[in-house]
Structures are given as structure tokens and as C-alpha cells.
Design an enzyme around this catalytic site. Structure first.
Site, mmCIF file in Angstrom:
data_model
loop_
_atom_site.group_PDB
_atom_site.id
_atom_site.type_symbol
_atom_site.label_atom_id
_atom_site.label_comp_id
_atom_site.label_asym_id
_atom_site.label_seq_id
_atom_site.Cartn_x
_atom_site.Cartn_y
_atom_site.Cartn_z
ATOM 1 N N VAL A 12 0.831 -1.206 0.000
ATOM 2 C CA VAL A 12 0.000 0.000 0.000
ATOM 3 C C VAL A 12 0.862 1.251 0.000
ATOM 4 O O VAL A 12 0.567 2.236 -0.695
ATOM 5 C CB VAL A 12 -0.964 0.005 1.210
ATOM 6 C CG1 VAL A 12 -1.772 1.305 1.261
ATOM 7 C CG2 VAL A 12 -1.905 -1.195 1.147
ATOM 8 N N ARG A 72 2.992 -5.374 11.635
ATOM 9 C CA ARG A 72 3.273 -6.810 11.515
ATOM 10 C C ARG A 72 1.972 -7.457 11.090
ATOM 11 O O ARG A 72 0.999 -7.473 11.844
ATOM 12 C CB ARG A 72 3.760 -7.385 12.840
ATOM 13 C CG ARG A 72 4.187 -8.857 12.740
ATOM 14 C CD ARG A 72 4.723 -9.348 14.079
ATOM 15 N NE ARG A 72 5.460 -10.601 13.950
ATOM 16 C CZ ARG A 72 4.937 -11.812 14.126
ATOM 17 N NH1 ARG A 72 3.650 -11.934 14.434
ATOM 18 N NH2 ARG A 72 5.681 -12.893 14.003
ATOM 19 N N SER A 115 -7.745 -2.684 10.278
ATOM 20 C CA SER A 115 -8.171 -3.881 9.554
ATOM 21 C C SER A 115 -9.631 -4.187 9.848
ATOM 22 O O SER A 115 -10.107 -3.979 10.974
ATOM 23 C CB SER A 115 -7.315 -5.078 9.965
ATOM 24 O OG SER A 115 -7.877 -6.296 9.502
ATOM 25 N N TYR A 140 -3.563 -10.945 15.140
ATOM 26 C CA TYR A 140 -3.326 -9.739 14.346
ATOM 27 C C TYR A 140 -4.465 -8.739 14.538
ATOM 28 O O TYR A 140 -4.228 -7.551 14.803
ATOM 29 C CB TYR A 140 -3.188 -10.119 12.873
ATOM 30 C CG TYR A 140 -3.266 -8.948 11.919
ATOM 31 C CD1 TYR A 140 -2.202 -8.062 11.784
ATOM 32 C CD2 TYR A 140 -4.401 -8.734 11.137
ATOM 33 C CE1 TYR A 140 -2.263 -6.991 10.904
ATOM 34 C CE2 TYR A 140 -4.474 -7.667 10.255
ATOM 35 C CZ TYR A 140 -3.411 -6.804 10.142
ATOM 36 O OH TYR A 140 -3.485 -5.739 9.275
ATOM 37 N N GLY A 189 -4.228 -22.878 -13.982
ATOM 38 C CA GLY A 189 -5.145 -23.465 -14.944
ATOM 39 C C GLY A 189 -5.656 -24.838 -14.560
ATOM 40 O O GLY A 189 -6.206 -25.567 -15.403
#
Length: 322
Positions: A12, A72, A115, A140, A189
């Protein structure tokens, strides 16, 4: 306006820093990095660790806005004996160090990239909004929620404005993490076992997130607000894969394997969280961003996914990684 970015060498950070250079109201962009980087158009300054309080203060001196992106993130195969402690060291203590240094340096606004995991890891019927009760599940996400609370307490009554942004999965052709693995799967694929998955997921294209972060930097009404953000169109896993495959000019076959069997197999392999993210529903109501800031996505979700697939294939063909 002078803007400083932490985590400027990341997925980002690079995109935001380069985009800000083209913004007429921004006169200078400085990116904080841990080591020398190439391929960025903005100035960089090395700060080896978020515990370097003097380095942070010196870097923020004269800045109007600090955008805190460094974190992190989810670590695949984390071998840390105490993962939560490590997340807290970087994402809570490090974030507080950034905020205190910004406050001491006279920065007017701090934009914090949090987040959607703060809200939870799945939705059942009702999308998450800014009014939803936080329910972080992973270490997290918990560290991001604790960072948010610490920032609110620190900034309360101060002259520094705080803007918190909670994005869902951020994607592009060079995306890391689970989206990068999905790109690799589609590119192979081979038949994929997701034909029985019926879900809806909110995501945000990198271009849309970058554009929204610029609004959070510049718009006066963003001050002291928390925003959930997304592309504004929720897609199923099959639709996501279909768009990626179209961008890659690939034909993909989806085999209808029951989700319960996928989850069982993934849990045995210790990959249950990946299957939950792929197959579960997670929807975001980003209406506040539109109402308060007048923001609208700059790219359409389906087209952005096709572009991501195309970009991935071009990078792979050029030897740029896969």
C-alpha cells in the site's frame, strides 16, 4: 501540505506515496523505510524500527499529516513462541510510538490503517459497519483493535486529529498473502474445488484504497472519524475467480466439493483460516465514507479484478514473480 508515510516500501505504501506526488495540495512526500528501496518516486528516510523514537520525531518534524501503514501482518508459518506478544510489540507499542512522536512534532492529523478484522472474520446476513461491535478473532486483529483504542485515548483532547480506516482484503496484481496465492492458483489453470462455495465478500482494490486514503489525508470532515471501506460490490468466490481468469485469458473449472470437506482437509493441514477467508462471507457497509466524505470508488470491482489477473500474468511472463 507535507505528508509522511510509515511502511512506505510496502504494498500500500508504495502506491499511496506515488499517488500523493500527483496531488496538487501535497507539496512533499517522505516515506519511512527500514532499508534502502528502489522503484519509488518519493523521498525516503531510513528508520530501522518503530522503537526509534528520536528517528520518528526527526522524520515527522514539519509534517502536516502522518499516515501509519507499517505493521506486523499475518505471518504464514509463524514460528514465534508468543505470536500475540510480537503482534502487540509492533502493532500496538510501535503504533503508539509513532503517534506520540507525531504529537510531539506538531503533526495535525494521523491516519491509521487498521483492519476489518477488528470487526470479526465473517458476517452472517448483516454487513459490518462502523456501529458494529468489535469482535477481533486473530492475534493480528486483536493487536489492531488494541492499537485503535490506544490511539483514541492518546489523541483525546489533543490538537492532533485521528482518522482510522478498516479495509477488508486489499487486492491488485502484485498483492501478497492469500490473494497472491489465489492469483497463483487461478494462473495454474488446474480445476479448483470451489464450485460448491456460495458466499459474498467485500474487498477493496488497491487503487480504491489509495484514493480513499488521500481523502482521509485531505478532507476536513475526516477528522476523528473511523471508516470501513470497500469497492461497494460484494462478489462470490466463483465470481472473483472468474474475473481473475478472464484477465489472465484462462479457462477455469470449478469442481463442486462441499465446503465441509474443504474445511476438514484444510484444518488437518493447518490451513483452516485460509479456507475460511476464501469460502466464508464477509460484507462491509462502506456507506459512511460516501456520506461523510462524498467518496466513490475510482475503479469497478469486476474490472479491477480482471486488471489484477492481467497484471499478474504480465509480471509472470516478464519474470517478475508469481
Amino acid at each position: 501540505m507535507k505528508v509522511v508515510l510509515t511502511g512506505a516500501s510496502g504494498f500500500v505504501g508504495r502506491a499511496l506515496g506515488n499517488a500523493l506526488l500527483a496531488t496538487s495540495r501535497v507539496t512533499a512526500v517522505t516515506g519511512l523505510v527500514r532499508a534502502p528501496v528502489t522503484g519509488v518516486g518519493f523521498d525516503t528516510r531510513i528508520v530501522h524500527d518503530l522503537s526509534d523514537k528520536k528517528g520518528l520525531r526527526d522524520s515527522f518534524r514539519g509534517a502536516d499529516v502522518v499516515v501509519h501503514l507499517a505493521a506486523r501482518a499475518h505471518v504464514l508459518g509463524d514460528e514465534s513462541p508468543e505470536p500475540l506478544s510480537e503482534f502487540r510489540r509492533v502493532n500496538v507499542e510501535g503504533t503508539l510510538n509513532v503517534a506520540k512522536a507525531a504529537l510531539e512534532s506538531g503533526v495535525s492529523r494521523l491516519v491509521f490503517l487498521s483492519s476489518i478484522g477488528v470487526n470479526g472474520n465473517k458476517t452472517e446476513g448483516n454487513p459490518f459497519s462502523e456501529k458494529s461491535t468489535p469482535d477481533p478473532v486473530s492475534d493480528y486483529a486483536l493487536s489492531k483493535w488494541e492499537a485503535e483504542e490506544s490511539l483514541r485515548n492518546l489523541c483525546a483532547g489533543s490538537l492532533m486529529e485521528l482518522v482510522i480506516v478498516r479495509p477488508p482484503l486489499v487486492y491488485a496484481g502484485q498483492a501478497p498473502g492469500n490473494f497472491g496465492r489465489l492469483l497463483k492458483l487461478v494462473s495454474a489453470g488446474i480445476p479448483l474445488p470451489f464450485g460448491a462455495v456460495s458466499n459474498l465478500r467485500s474487498m477493496v482494490a488497491l487503487d480504491n484504497l489509495v484514493d480513499f486514503l488521500q481523502s482521509c489525508i485531505l478532507h476536513p470532515e475526516a477528522r476523528n472519524e473511523t471508516f470501513l471501506i470497500s469497492d461497494g460490490e460484494d462478489l462470490s468466490l466463483a465470481q472473483i475467480i472468474g474475473c481473475l481468469a478472464e484477465g489472465m485469458s484462462k479457462r477455469v473449472i470449478l469442481v463442486p466439493v462441499p465446503v465441509a470437506i474443504l474445511s476438514f482437509g484444510a484444518n488437518i493441514l493447518g490451513k483452516g483460516a485460509i479456507i475460511e477467508q476464501l469460502c466464508g462471507s464477509l460484507q462491509v457497509d462502506a456507506g459512511k465514507a460516501r456520506r461523510v466524505l462524498g467518496w466513490t470508488p475510482v475503479v469497478n470491482a469486476r474490472q479491477a479484478l480482471k486488471d489484477a489477473g492481467k497484471h499478474y500474468s504480465l509480471r509472470k511472463s516478464a519474470g517478475g514473480g508469481a
